[in-house]
Structure formats: structure tokens, C-alpha cells
Write an enzyme that holds these catalytic residues in place. Structure first.
Site, PDB file in Angstrom:
ATOM      1  N   ILE A 158       0.409  -1.326   0.341  1.00 42.80           N
ATOM      2  CA  ILE A 158      -0.061   0.014   0.329  1.00 42.80           C
ATOM      3  C   ILE A 158       0.561   0.977  -0.178  1.00 42.80           C
ATOM      4  O   ILE A 158       0.408   2.377  -0.215  1.00 42.80           O
ATOM      5  CB  ILE A 158      -0.657  -0.160   1.241  1.00 42.80           C
ATOM      6  CG1 ILE A 158      -2.189   0.908   0.785  1.00 42.80           C
ATOM      7  CG2 ILE A 158      -0.683   0.358   2.770  1.00 42.80           C
ATOM      8  CD1 ILE A 158      -3.452   0.800   2.040  1.00 42.80           C
ATOM      9  N   ASN A 212      -3.057   1.897  15.798  1.00 42.50           N
ATOM     10  CA  ASN A 212      -3.701   1.495  17.116  1.00 42.50           C
ATOM     11  C   ASN A 212      -4.495   2.656  17.567  1.00 42.50           C
ATOM     12  O   ASN A 212      -4.154   3.918  16.960  1.00 42.50           O
ATOM     13  CB  ASN A 212      -2.688   0.870  18.541  1.00 42.50           C
ATOM     14  CG  ASN A 212      -1.529   0.849  17.776  1.00 42.50           C
ATOM     15  OD1 ASN A 212      -1.928   2.168  18.715  1.00 42.50           O
ATOM     16  ND2 ASN A 212      -0.537   0.917  17.985  1.00 42.50           N
ATOM     17  N   TYR A 222      -4.905  -8.040  14.544  1.00 39.91           N
ATOM     18  CA  TYR A 222      -5.749  -7.447  15.563  1.00 39.91           C
ATOM     19  C   TYR A 222      -6.262  -9.170  14.821  1.00 39.91           C
ATOM     20  O   TYR A 222      -7.362  -9.300  15.640  1.00 39.91           O
ATOM     21  CB  TYR A 222      -6.921  -6.690  14.818  1.00 39.91           C
ATOM     22  CG  TYR A 222      -5.934  -5.378  15.845  1.00 39.91           C
ATOM     23  CD1 TYR A 222      -4.864  -5.558  16.189  1.00 39.91           C
ATOM     24  CD2 TYR A 222      -6.661  -4.063  15.853  1.00 39.91           C
ATOM     25  CE1 TYR A 222      -4.451  -4.082  17.338  1.00 39.91           C
ATOM     26  CE2 TYR A 222      -5.857  -2.833  16.448  1.00 39.91           C
ATOM     27  CZ  TYR A 222      -4.485  -2.952  17.390  1.00 39.91           C
ATOM     28  OH  TYR A 222      -5.028  -2.130  17.675  1.00 39.91           O
ATOM     29  N   SER A 232      -7.518  -5.061  10.742  1.00 41.88           N
ATOM     30  CA  SER A 232      -7.980  -5.637  11.323  1.00 41.88           C
ATOM     31  C   SER A 232      -7.662  -7.619  10.865  1.00 41.88           C
ATOM     32  O   SER A 232      -7.442  -8.039  12.028  1.00 41.88           O
ATOM     33  CB  SER A 232      -9.241  -6.152  12.195  1.00 41.88           C
ATOM     34  OG  SER A 232      -9.836  -4.896  13.341  1.00 41.88           O
ATOM     35  N   GLY A 283       3.434  -4.650  11.613  1.00 37.87           N
ATOM     36  CA  GLY A 283       2.136  -4.630  10.312  1.00 37.87           C
ATOM     37  C   GLY A 283       2.276  -3.329   9.390  1.00 37.87           C
ATOM     38  O   GLY A 283       3.038  -2.206   8.937  1.00 37.87           O
ATOM     39  N   VAL A 284       1.329  -3.122   8.607  1.00 39.67           N
ATOM     40  CA  VAL A 284       1.105  -2.327   7.636  1.00 39.67           C
ATOM     41  C   VAL A 284       1.448  -0.871   8.225  1.00 39.67           C
ATOM     42  O   VAL A 284       1.939   0.180   7.624  1.00 39.67           O
ATOM     43  CB  VAL A 284      -0.137  -2.158   6.287  1.00 39.67           C
ATOM     44  CG1 VAL A 284      -1.496  -1.562   7.958  1.00 39.67           C
ATOM     45  CG2 VAL A 284      -0.139  -1.526   5.818  1.00 39.67           C
ATOM     46  N   ASP A 285       0.604  -0.680   9.260  1.00 36.45           N
ATOM     47  CA  ASP A 285       1.426   0.402  10.585  1.00 36.45           C
ATOM     48  C   ASP A 285       2.498   0.972  10.159  1.00 36.45           C
ATOM     49  O   ASP A 285       3.757   2.047   9.558  1.00 36.45           O
ATOM     50  CB  ASP A 285       0.626   0.492  11.662  1.00 36.45           C
ATOM     51  CG  ASP A 285       0.514   1.429  12.401  1.00 36.45           C
ATOM     52  OD1 ASP A 285       0.664   2.571  11.620  1.00 36.45           O
ATOM     53  OD2 ASP A 285       0.223   1.529  13.940  1.00 36.45           O
TER      54      ASP A 285
END
Ligand code: AR6
Length: 334
Positions: A10, A23, A120, A116, A31-33
Site C-alpha cells: 500500500i 491502533n 488484530y 484488522s 504490520g502495515v502501520d
């Protein structure tokens, strides 16, 4: 195509906004964060620190800094527990809030990860369904191009049962068309070579005047075009144009082009998308495709998957696209 499923990282998407699966602290994570923060550079974290966190099911917007997008929309998805703790509602609300923010900031193109569905723990097939349902609802009322970005193959699963049903259907039909034993092939080849050659030339050429006349006749009988058939069917089904092109996952501009050009020749996925939106039977679908110069064949997985859905009366273009994507086929729409 207003909603597209693509395989990509992304952080590489050249869109107006990308959505981050954040979060509630909005201060970064894995992750993607993590990838988004790394690609955007430290200024992103500085802006995030001013936002005062964000509730689960909601989203906040920042600039994109070094990313190729203008904005990052940080959405906080729910942690999966057992599906009985409002997870779905919170995830729906995440997508809605993010889309509303994108609209408020005049974004025309937005890319979402499957929020998520990683750390998550939201089951991936369900997470994808929520994403598709919520985004397609939004697109019924809004003009925007939205990408669901799938990072890796494992991150993407359609329901196992649907997958195996389609695989079996492909197997049955694909094999049928290709089971051609050696003797069978030889027999057919022989039959071909036995055909008297002269028969091909047996019909004498018609005199000029006569052939011109039959050409005139033929021209006057040209069937209605694809565009004409499409508009006629929309009327017959009592749909509005917008209902039809939205259900087909086709954007308004392309539809107007088809509407105003009687002889418009659509691509095959576009033609099929309209047949699906109109809920045509298999025969009607074939007729409509013929108008655009295409056919459905059993030597092509894409075609068999389309046939599977029509035969099962499932005309949901997004579900069909999920399945096409799972089988590595091109998607319906423009
Ligand atoms: N591009 C697109 N999708 C990606 C990428 C990428 N570069 N990287 C991962 N994914 P996750 P969550 C997919 O775990 O489940 C963070 O620590 C991945 O395959 O990133 O919402 C936050 O700070 C998966 O399908 O987010 C939170 O604490 C999807 O993105 C927590 O994780 C989401 O996976 C949020 O967990």
C-alpha cells in the site's frame, strides 16, 4: 472501475489517500502501520502525536509526507475476539469514517489495506467481506475509486466452500472441453481431411449487382448494437442507468460514453459486468456478449467462473470479483 482489488504494497499506491490499519494511540506499530511510518518518514509520527489518539471504529487524517499519496487516513480496527463483541460493527464504522474523511478532503482515489486482518486477528475472508460490502454501499452514493490492497496471497481467501465449489465447476467444465483422446483427435482430423475440397468453392460467386443487393439487405438487418441492447435491457428491468452501472462496478464516465455511442465496443469484462448487473440468464448473457464480439468458452477459466455464478443465480459483481481474484483472473468492470 469504482472498486478494485489489487495486489500491492500500500505504501507504493499513487492515490489521493491511503488508509492505515493503526491502533488507538496512533503512534505507530507493526504490520502495515510500521511500513507506512517507515515510508512516510518521521514527520508523520510528529503529526500523529498532535492528534490525541483515536477510538476503535474511527479514523483521523494526516498528510502523506514522503509517501506518494496526499493523505494518510489512520483507522483503528477492532481486535478480533470471537465475533460476538461488536467486531463487525466497529470494522464497518472504520471503513465508513475513513471514506467520509476521504470525501471531506476531496479524494478521488483511496486505497485500503484489509483492516484488522493481520495482528488484530479478524478472519481474513470475513474482513474482506466487510470491506467489500461497506465500500460498495458507499460507492452507490459517491463517485470515488477505491482500491482494496492485498499484500500477499495468504492474506487473501475467499470462503473455502465457495473456492472448492468453483474449482470443482472449473474442473468439470474445463476438463470436458479438453478431454480429447488421441484417437478422437485423429478421427476428427481425418474427417476434416476427408471433406471434399471443391465443396468450399462449389458455390459460384454471385454477380456484382446481386451481392450488393444482399449486402444492402444484410446491412438493413444489422442487429441492435451492444449499447442499444444495454439501454433496452435497463428499461425492461425497470432500473435507472445509475443503478445499473453502479451494480456493474462501472464508473459513470464510461457508462456515458457507452450510452452516447451506439457503436461503442466495450471490453469483455465490461460487457460481462453489465450482463451481471442486469441479471441476465446465460443465454441472454451470451447474446449480449455477441453484440460486442465476444463469446463464453469452456477453454477459459474466466468464462467458466462467470458461468458458475450465472448458473447459481449469484449476480453480485463484487463476490464474482473476489472469486476471479482468487483464481488469478482479470476482474469485472472497466
Ligand atoms: N501493504 C498492504 N497491506 C499490508 C502491508 C502493506 N505494506 N503490510 C501488511 N499488510 P496489520 P491490523 C496487510 O497487522 O490487523 C499494528 O501494530 C496484512 O497482510 O497491519 O489492523 C497497528 O499499530 C493484513 O492483511 O493490521 C495495530 O496495533 C492487513 O494489512 C495493529 O497492528 C492488516 O494487518 C493493527 O492490526
Amino acid at each position: 472501475m469504482p472498486l478494485q482489488i489489487v495486489r500491492n504494497d500500500i505504501t507504493k499506491m499513487k492515490v489521493d489517500a491511503i488508509v492505515n490499519a493503526a491502533n488507538s494511540s496512533l503512534l505507530g506499530g507493526g504490520g502495515v502501520d510500521g511500513s507506512i511510518h517507515r515510508a512516510a518518514g518521521p514527520e508523520l509520527l510528529l503529526e500523529c502525536k498532535t492528534l490525541g489518539g483515536c477510538e476503535t471504529g474511527s479514523a483521523k487524517i494526516t498528510k502523506g509526507y514522503k509517501l506518494p499519496c496526499k493523505y494518510v487516513i489512520h483507522a483503528v480496527g477492532p481486535r478480533w475476539r470471537d465475533g460476538k463483541h461488536g467486531e463487525r460493527e466497529k470494522l464497518v464504522s472504520c471503513y465508513r469514517t475513513a471514506l467520509a474523511l476521504a470525501k471531506e478532503h476531496d479524494c478521488e482515489t483511496v486505497a485500503f489495506p484489509l483492516i484488522s486482518s493481520g495482528i488484530y486477528g479478524y478472519p481474513k475472508d470475513q474482513a474482506l467481506k466487510v470491506a467489500i460490502d461497506t465500500i460498495s454501499d458507499f460507492l452507490l452514493e459517491n463517485d470515488m475509486t477505491v482500491y482494496i490492497v492485498i499484500f500477499d496471497r495468504k492474506a487473501y481467501q475467499i470462503g473455502e466452500k465457495l473456492f472448492s465449489d468453483i474449482a470443482a465447476y472449473i474442473d468439470d467444465n474445463y476438463v470436458d472441453a479438453h478431454t480429447d483422446s488421441r484417437t478422437e483427435r485423429l478421427r476428427r482430423m481425418q474427417m476434416l481431411s476427408e471433406e471434399p475440397e471443391e465443396e468450399i468453392y462449389a458455390t459460384p460467386l454471385a454477380p456484382m449487382a446481386e451481392s450488393a443487393k444482399s449486402l444492402d439487405d444484410a446491412l438493413s438487418q444489422i442487429d441492435e448494437s451492444f449499447s442499444e441492447m444495454l439501454l433496452r435491457k435497463i428499461d425492461e428491468k425497470g432500473m435507472t442507468d445509475a443503478q445499473c452501472y453502479k451494480k456493474a462496478n462501472i464508473d459513470r464516465k464510461l457508462f456515458s460514453k457507452i450510452r452516447s455511442d451506439k457503436l461503442y465496443k466495450p471490453s469483455k469484462p465490461t460487457a460481462i459486468a453489465f450482463a451481471i448487473a442486469l441479471e441476465l440468464s446465460l443465454d441472454e448473457t451470451k447474446e449480449m456478449l455477441m453484440k460486442a464480439g465476444f463469446a463464453l468458452s469452456h477453454s477459459n477459466k474466466f468464462d467458466i467462473i462467470i458461468e458458475y455464478f450465472i448458473e447459481h443465480g449469484n449476480y453480485n459483481v463484487f463476490e464474482i470479483n473476489e472469486a476471479l481474484f482468487a483464481f488469478d483472473q482479470s476482474l469485472l468492470g472497466a
